[in-house]
Design an enzyme around this catalytic site. Structure first.
Site, PDB file in Angstrom:
ATOM      1  CG  ASP A 197     -10.603   1.108  -6.549  1.00 52.20           C
ATOM      2  OD1 ASP A 197      -9.447   1.144  -6.050  1.00 52.20           O
ATOM      3  OD2 ASP A 197     -10.912   1.761  -7.557  1.00 52.20           O
ATOM      4  N   GLY A 223     -10.403  -4.645  -2.295  1.00 57.16           N
ATOM      5  CA  GLY A 223      -9.344  -5.577  -2.639  1.00 57.16           C
ATOM      6  C   GLY A 223      -8.279  -4.932  -3.493  1.00 57.16           C
ATOM      7  CG  ASP A 224      -3.592  -4.911  -4.455  1.00 57.02           C
ATOM      8  OD1 ASP A 224      -3.592  -4.829  -5.697  1.00 57.02           O
ATOM      9  OD2 ASP A 224      -2.593  -4.646  -3.761  1.00 57.02           O
ATOM     10  CG  PHE A 225      -5.547  -4.406  -9.718  1.00 53.39           C
ATOM     11  CD1 PHE A 225      -4.167  -4.429  -9.775  1.00 53.39           C
ATOM     12  CD2 PHE A 225      -6.196  -3.197  -9.901  1.00 53.39           C
ATOM     13  CE1 PHE A 225      -3.436  -3.283 -10.015  1.00 53.39           C
ATOM     14  CE2 PHE A 225      -5.467  -2.023 -10.139  1.00 53.39           C
ATOM     15  CZ  PHE A 225      -4.088  -2.076 -10.200  1.00 53.39           C
ATOM     16  CG  HIS A 243      -2.720   4.420 -18.780  1.00 52.85           C
ATOM     17  ND1 HIS A 243      -3.159   5.604 -19.322  1.00 52.85           N
ATOM     18  CD2 HIS A 243      -3.235   4.389 -17.527  1.00 52.85           C
ATOM     19  CE1 HIS A 243      -3.888   6.255 -18.446  1.00 52.85           C
ATOM     20  NE2 HIS A 243      -3.949   5.538 -17.345  1.00 52.85           N
TER      21      HIS A 243
END
Length: 334
Positions: A197, A223-225, A243
């Site tokens: 996250d 981190g950043d997905f 969503h």
């Protein structure tokens, strides 16, 4: 015609009833009434309210059976109202308060403008939801409480209705504070977990997992997905993530997961799946919130998820009903 008019008038009344319920949640009235009835004056003093105004709200709350009269100008908590206590299993207090949070309230009220313009009025005013939360610590804390409460209602279904591989490594993508990952690992003692996250979230996740006695079975990664997720996992969980994003971004996220997973790995998507029928459904209510709060965020049908997955090089293999309106979508590489 009269029946239709009555239904619409009922909807008009709902906003007043929700506002009274929100006041009950914000002021903590259920907590104050937990030990027995109180007079309006004493209740107002305890929760820092204006007694004459509170009396009018209590009258509305009694009409919807959240409290009941208990003598002259006194009220008691009902069983129905008890779910607004902070300390009971299944409490909905944080959910009610989150829906009444200033930005959320604005977003829903501005839905007609959003529909006219094709872009979220909330985003135009506040930016992305997570930017709004980062600027407002009290709202961020409330959102965390809401998400944790929502997760608790899904965890039993997730841990009892899906067969997790006994010694797999699960990567929880944007796993928040780690409540879902912790529940899965407790239910499957042979599994290990990795949570990824954003930087400002992972410290809280590490604390949660340590408090749960899972520090030796977990790794927490900042981190950043959109730029990548930890490689080599057997399972990748995306819980209430897709969503929030439009189709293009959702496919980007899924492709990143596909590129990082083992060839025989699985993607697990925890979301509400919209039915094809026109019957009322919780997912349709959630979809109005997605429309109001996000540019492009949406609840989706099974067919729409299958299409997203196919574009990302994945095949939908199963949809498991979890209860509470939620589903677990399983997918594998083509």
């Amino acid at each position: 015609m009269q029946h239709s008019t009555d239904l619409l008038m009922g909807s008009l009344s709902d906003i007043s009833r929700f506002a009274a319920t929100l006041t009950m949640a914000e002021l903590g009235l259920a907590d104050q009434l937990a030990d027995g009835p109180l007079g309006t004056g004493e209740l107002a003093e305890r929760c820092g309210a204006h007694a004459p105004s509170l009396r009018r709200v209590l009258r509305e709350l009694a009409a919807i059976c959240l409290v009941t009269g208990a003598g002259p100008d006194a009220y008691a908590l009902t069983d129905k109202g008890a779910v607004l206590r902070s300390d009971v299993p299944g409490s909905v207090r944080s959910s009610i308060r989150m829906l009444g949070e200033e930005g959320f309230w604005y977003a829903m009220g501005m839905l007609p403008t959003t529909v006219r313009d094709g872009g979220s009025a909330f985003v135009k005013r506040h930016g992305h939801l997570y930017e709004h939360l980062s600027r407002n610590p009290a709202s961020s804390t409330l959102f965390d409480e809401y998400m944790a409460g929502r997760a608790r209602t899904l965890i039993e279904g997730l841990t009892t209705r899906y067969a997790f591989p006994p010694e797999a490594t699960l990567v929880d993508v944007a796993g928040g504070k780690g409540h879902i990952l912790a529940a899965i690992l407790h239910a499957n003692p042979g599994m290990r977990g990795v949570l990824i996250d954003l930087e400002h979230v992972v410290e809280r996740a590490a604390r949660t997992l340590a408090d749960e006695g899972l520090a030796d079975r977990t790794e927490v990664v900042a981190g950043d997905f959109f730029t990548g997720v930890p490689a080599g996992g057997d399972l990748y969980l995306l819980a209430s993530i897709l969503h929030n994003w439009d189709d293009g971004d959702a496919v980007r996220i899924l492709r990143g997961v596909r590129d990082s997973m083992k060839p025989e790995g699985r993607v697990l998507i925890l979301e509400v799946v919209l039915p094809d029928s026109e019957e009322p459904h919780l997912g349709k209510d959630f979809d109005m919130r997605m429309l109001a709060i996000f540019d492009g965020g949406a609840e989706r049908s099974r067919e729409e998820y299958a299409t997203l997955l196919d574009r990302a090089g994945l095949t939908l293999t199963d949809v498991v009903e979890l209860g509470s309106g939620a589903n677990l979508i399983e997918a594998r590489q083509h």
